[in-house]
Design an enzyme around this catalytic site. Structure first.
Site, PDB file in Angstrom:
ATOM      1  N   SER A   1       0.808  -1.217   0.000  1.00 28.58           N
ATOM      2  CA  SER A   1       0.000   0.000   0.000  1.00 28.58           C
ATOM      3  C   SER A   1       0.843   1.270   0.000  1.00 28.58           C
ATOM      4  CB  SER A   1      -0.944   0.005   1.208  1.00 28.58           C
ATOM      5  OG  SER A   1      -0.217  -0.155   2.414  1.00 28.58           O
TER       6      SER A   1
ATOM      7  N   ASP B   1      -3.642   8.088   9.883  1.00 27.99           N
ATOM      8  CA  ASP B   1      -3.630   6.732  10.430  1.00 27.99           C
ATOM      9  C   ASP B   1      -2.304   6.392  11.102  1.00 27.99           C
ATOM     10  OD1 ASP B   1      -1.950   6.381   8.257  1.00 27.99           O
ATOM     11  OD2 ASP B   1      -3.088   4.719   7.372  1.00 27.99           O
TER      12      ASP B   1
ATOM     13  N   HIS C   1       0.521   5.331   6.837  1.00 27.29           N
ATOM     14  CA  HIS C   1       0.740   5.510   5.401  1.00 27.29           C
ATOM     15  C   HIS C   1       1.151   6.939   5.054  1.00 27.29           C
ATOM     16  CE1 HIS C   1      -1.874   1.895   5.491  1.00 27.29           C
ATOM     17  NE2 HIS C   1      -1.053   1.519   4.521  1.00 27.29           N
TER      18      HIS C   1
END
Length: 231
Positions: free
Chosen positions: A46, A205, A208
């Protein structure tokens, strides 16, 4: 995914420089423009796909990297195979590990294969460290088989703070050992303190990169790719 064929166009322009009056002889300087497309495969998680925190589409580190390299005269034809939550040994959102993504993206004419990640391999059995080593080795072997002349660039996962958990250090160490065994170039973002003390580059978060974080990654990774392609 098919990619445009690699081609080379050598273009020489003669630039006339007039010295003195118009009747004087002219000297000429050749200018050669190289239009090669460098085929590159990228395998990632990701951090490469981008997330809602940032790095989607043209704001991803890959897209920014290709733009930066093109501005320096290094043109890239890329296949990017990345999947959220995927690692070398941990399946991602669609059930793929890095070996599966390698089979999808790497082509025989690739000049470079880039592996980036993965922190997701923290999910592997910590009591069996050899399992991760085997998964990594199999992935690199597949890349070598599919693109025998390609260079391999292995970038371990970064950690956004100086307090790095033990499982991340083990992942880093396994990747480093297997990269060296495969003759790959190994980059250690943990040792190089990528993202450390730069909270403004990480999304809400806490994991990321945001858009600025992807720009930061491009600034780090573009020179590494350029070095492998053109020295």
């Amino acid at each position: 995914m098919s990619r445009p064929g690699t081609y080379v166009i050598g273009l020489t322009l003669l630039v006339g420089l007039v010295v003195g009056n118009p009747g004087c002889p002219r000297s000429y300087r050749p200018l050669t423009l190289d239009y090669r497309l460098n085929p590159v495969a990228v395998i990632g998680d990701s951090y490469t796909t981008g997330t809602d925190e940032g790095g989607l589409g043209s704001k991803s580190w890959t897209a920014r990297t290709w733009q930066m390299l093109a501005a320096r005269g290094v043109r890239i034809a890329a296949d990017v195979a990345a999947e959220g939550r995927a690692g070398y040994g941990v399946p991602g959102d669609h059930g793929n590990v890095f070996e599966d993504l390698t089979a999808r993206a790497v082509q025989p004419d690739d000049a470079l294969v880039v592996f980036f990640g993965s922190r997701n391999d923290q999910g592997m059995d910590p009591e069996d460290p050899e399992m991760l080593a085997e998964k990594v080795r199999d992935t690199f072997d597949l890349a070598r088989h599919r693109a025998p002349s390609a260079s391999l660039l292995v970038i371990a996962p970064p950690w956004p703070t100086a307090d790095v958990p033990g499982p991340m250090l083990r992942i880093r160490d396994v990747l480093g050992a297997q990269a060296r065994a495969a003759g790959a170039v190994f980059v250690d973002p943990i040792a190089d303190h990528w993202f450390v003390d730069r909270p403004e580059l990480i999304g809400a978060d806490g994991v990321h990169p945001n858009d600025a974080g992807h720009e930061y990654l491009a600034d780090k990774i573009a020179p590494l790719i350029s070095m492998e392609l053109v020295g």
